[in-house]
Write a protein that holds these residues in place. Sequence first.
Motif, PDB file in Angstrom:
ATOM      1  N   LEU A   1     -13.976   5.202 -13.363  1.00 28.58           N
ATOM      2  CA  LEU A   1     -14.135   3.815 -12.922  1.00 28.58           C
ATOM      3  C   LEU A   1     -13.466   3.555 -11.581  1.00 28.58           C
ATOM      4  N   MET A   2     -12.586   4.470 -11.151  1.00 27.97           N
ATOM      5  CA  MET A   2     -11.750   4.225  -9.984  1.00 27.97           C
ATOM      6  C   MET A   2     -11.877   5.361  -8.977  1.00 27.97           C
ATOM      7  N   SER A   3     -11.577   5.043  -7.730  1.00 24.28           N
ATOM      8  CA  SER A   3     -11.522   6.060  -6.683  1.00 24.28           C
ATOM      9  C   SER A   3     -10.183   6.786  -6.742  1.00 24.28           C
ATOM     10  N   PRO A   4     -10.108   8.000  -6.178  1.00 25.10           N
ATOM     11  CA  PRO A   4      -8.788   8.587  -5.967  1.00 25.10           C
ATOM     12  C   PRO A   4      -7.965   7.665  -5.067  1.00 25.10           C
ATOM     13  N   LEU A   5      -6.678   7.601  -5.299  1.00 24.66           N
ATOM     14  CA  LEU A   5      -5.828   6.720  -4.503  1.00 24.66           C
ATOM     15  C   LEU A   5      -5.913   7.040  -3.018  1.00 24.66           C
ATOM     16  N   VAL A   6      -6.100   8.321  -2.691  1.00 24.67           N
ATOM     17  CA  VAL A   6      -6.172   8.696  -1.281  1.00 24.67           C
ATOM     18  C   VAL A   6      -7.438   8.158  -0.624  1.00 24.67           C
ATOM     19  N   TRP A   7      -8.504   7.959  -1.399  1.00 23.07           N
ATOM     20  CA  TRP A   7      -9.718   7.344  -0.840  1.00 23.07           C
ATOM     21  C   TRP A   7      -9.430   5.878  -0.503  1.00 23.07           C
ATOM     22  N   ASP A   8      -8.801   5.164  -1.420  1.00 26.40           N
ATOM     23  CA  ASP A   8      -8.468   3.761  -1.139  1.00 26.40           C
ATOM     24  C   ASP A   8      -7.604   3.651   0.108  1.00 26.40           C
ATOM     25  N   LEU A   9      -6.632   4.541   0.238  1.00 27.32           N
ATOM     26  CA  LEU A   9      -5.727   4.489   1.386  1.00 27.32           C
ATOM     27  C   LEU A   9      -6.494   4.612   2.695  1.00 27.32           C
ATOM     28  N   ALA A  10      -7.327   5.628   2.821  1.00 27.59           N
ATOM     29  CA  ALA A  10      -8.064   5.827   4.073  1.00 27.59           C
ATOM     30  C   ALA A  10      -9.136   4.759   4.267  1.00 27.59           C
TER      31      ALA A  10
ATOM     32  N   THR B   1       0.831  -1.202   0.000  1.00 23.25           N
ATOM     33  CA  THR B   1       0.000   0.000   0.000  1.00 23.25           C
ATOM     34  C   THR B   1       0.860   1.244   0.000  1.00 23.25           C
ATOM     35  N   ILE B   2       1.874   1.272   0.843  1.00 26.42           N
ATOM     36  CA  ILE B   2       2.768   2.425   0.921  1.00 26.42           C
ATOM     37  C   ILE B   2       3.481   2.647  -0.408  1.00 26.42           C
ATOM     38  N   ALA B   3       3.963   1.565  -1.022  1.00 25.39           N
ATOM     39  CA  ALA B   3       4.675   1.688  -2.293  1.00 25.39           C
ATOM     40  C   ALA B   3       3.769   2.259  -3.383  1.00 25.39           C
ATOM     41  N   LEU B   4       2.514   1.846  -3.387  1.00 20.71           N
ATOM     42  CA  LEU B   4       1.588   2.310  -4.425  1.00 20.71           C
ATOM     43  C   LEU B   4       1.157   3.759  -4.218  1.00 20.71           C
ATOM     44  N   THR B   5       1.153   4.217  -2.981  1.00 11.12           N
ATOM     45  CA  THR B   5       0.725   5.590  -2.705  1.00 11.12           C
ATOM     46  C   THR B   5       1.895   6.569  -2.606  1.00 11.12           C
ATOM     47  N   ASP B   6       3.052   6.096  -2.166  1.00  9.70           N
ATOM     48  CA  ASP B   6       4.218   6.979  -2.086  1.00  9.70           C
ATOM     49  C   ASP B   6       4.873   7.210  -3.443  1.00  9.70           C
ATOM     50  N   SER B   7       4.488   6.450  -4.435  1.00  8.20           N
ATOM     51  CA  SER B   7       5.125   6.561  -5.749  1.00  8.20           C
ATOM     52  C   SER B   7       4.624   7.754  -6.567  1.00  8.20           C
ATOM     53  N   VAL B   8       3.570   8.408  -6.107  1.00  6.99           N
ATOM     54  CA  VAL B   8       3.035   9.577  -6.805  1.00  6.99           C
ATOM     55  C   VAL B   8       2.954  10.751  -5.834  1.00  6.99           C
ATOM     56  N   ASP B   9       2.869  11.973  -6.384  1.00  8.83           N
ATOM     57  CA  ASP B   9       2.805  13.148  -5.519  1.00  8.83           C
ATOM     58  C   ASP B   9       1.384  13.361  -5.004  1.00  8.83           C
ATOM     59  N   GLU B  10       1.200  14.344  -4.152  1.00  7.95           N
ATOM     60  CA  GLU B  10      -0.093  14.555  -3.508  1.00  7.95           C
ATOM     61  C   GLU B  10      -1.181  14.912  -4.517  1.00  7.95           C
ATOM     62  N   ALA B  11      -0.825  15.655  -5.551  1.00  7.36           N
ATOM     63  CA  ALA B  11      -1.820  16.012  -6.563  1.00  7.36           C
ATOM     64  C   ALA B  11      -2.382  14.774  -7.248  1.00  7.36           C
ATOM     65  N   GLU B  12      -1.508  13.801  -7.509  1.00 10.59           N
ATOM     66  CA  GLU B  12      -1.970  12.572  -8.155  1.00 10.59           C
ATOM     67  C   GLU B  12      -2.703  11.666  -7.178  1.00 10.59           C
ATOM     68  N   LEU B  13      -2.385  11.764  -5.906  1.00 17.71           N
ATOM     69  CA  LEU B  13      -3.100  10.976  -4.905  1.00 17.71           C
ATOM     70  C   LEU B  13      -4.556  11.396  -4.791  1.00 17.71           C
ATOM     71  N   VAL B  14      -4.841  12.667  -4.910  1.00 13.89           N
ATOM     72  CA  VAL B  14      -6.212  13.158  -4.736  1.00 13.89           C
ATOM     73  C   VAL B  14      -6.968  13.222  -6.056  1.00 13.89           C
ATOM     74  N   ALA B  15      -6.273  13.065  -7.172  1.00 15.37           N
ATOM     75  CA  ALA B  15      -6.922  13.119  -8.479  1.00 15.37           C
ATOM     76  C   ALA B  15      -7.707  11.837  -8.750  1.00 15.37           C
ATOM     77  N   GLN B  16      -8.741  11.965  -9.572  1.00 14.43           N
ATOM     78  CA  GLN B  16      -9.453  10.778 -10.049  1.00 14.43           C
ATOM     79  C   GLN B  16      -8.967  10.494 -11.466  1.00 14.43           C
ATOM     80  N   HIS B  17      -8.217   9.431 -11.626  1.00 12.40           N
ATOM     81  CA  HIS B  17      -7.581   9.141 -12.904  1.00 12.40           C
ATOM     82  C   HIS B  17      -8.554   8.493 -13.894  1.00 12.40           C
TER      83      HIS B  17
END
Length: 431
Positions: free
Chosen positions: A35-44, A16-32
Amino acid sequence: MREHIASTLQRARQRTIALTDSVDEAELVAQHSRLMSPLVWDLAHIGNQEELWLVRDAGGRDPVRADIDYLYDAFEHARPDRPHLPLLNPGEAREYVDTVREKVWDVLEHSPLQGDELVDGGFVFGMIAQHEQQHDETMLATHQLRAGPPVLSAAAPPVADSAVRGEVLIPAGEFTMGTSTDPWALDNERPAHPVHVPAFAIDAAPVSNGQYLEFIADGGYDRRELWSERGWEHRHEGELTAPGFWERDSAGQWWRRVFGVRRPVRPQQPVVHVCWFEAQAYATWAGKRLPTEAEWEKAARYDPDTGRTRTYPWGDTEPGPATANLGQRHLEPADIGAYPAGASAAGVHQLIGDVWEWTSSGFHPYPGFRAFPYREYSEVFFGGDYRVLRGGSFGTDPVACRGTFRNWDHPIRRQIFSGFRLARTLDPREA
């Protein structure tokens, strides 16, 4: 047992850490992708499920953040709506999951691991480890959908020493499907029950890119007679002309995007990122069909020499680098034939790992099913539009992949790491 639980939880968290630390905060909160949640939603959400089940239910501790439960309830908020919620920011989410995990270590230390159905055999800890790894695979799929330069890396998958071709005949007879003994099996895998399966043939390997290219070259996406009514409608609505992430250049060369890297399509690899409707059309073109869920499991687990049902195709030992492409060890499927040690007793290859395999079956409960520990894991999905997938992918962790594990999704989905193999009903003279 405690050491095994702790190491399994820690392995999930490291991923989980590797998948979330590999991108910056802007990409963590973005919806790519919608079909998918923002990565920060999955983390929490990972942290919130861990808090609900391990800290509060299993541990009887006070809540860490009861005020955010509604934000991370997957049934309350559809994925397209999640970016608009007042979510924890990346720093807050990381602090939250760390706080929860510290409390979990204390719960694990003091849990009796017996005497209560929720903790017997470490079930609830295994359930949460599987939940985190499932979201890690979902986050991996989000990484595949994101634009921009690559941020993930892994060793190249192994190549095959020899080709695997043809089909395997599976004799008629009864086998034991599902499980009643695996302490970490989820409710939809239970209970074990006898199933009689008529004789059938199943391909020794998943459908390869090279085989799928023949389907494309033969006009497979343009031939109405190969597609079901719903499939043909979706083929046009989705503008499907090839598997997901494929493109053809002006010289006719096919390429595929793999986590931000453009690579030539390798004919020897299993095809990936195809939906159920594409798999069904290919099967019609090939004069075969998709296997039923029971056929897939019998081919994977049944040993015709001993009459017993195995945990994995190769036996009862845990998956390892020699038997299956699992755990994000590689970032794509291995060549067909790369895991001869992972073949089933009947001689069927790569049933575990590489690509999730679509079956023809809908998602239904087994006889004697009982929802545990909550209806929303399986029961609410029974009888819908879902199709069952089996076997796991290169992005599936071993804790969430076994011969009985059942995955399900809508037939239009192909952002998942999905492929397929074919089966055939035998002529009476062959049976």
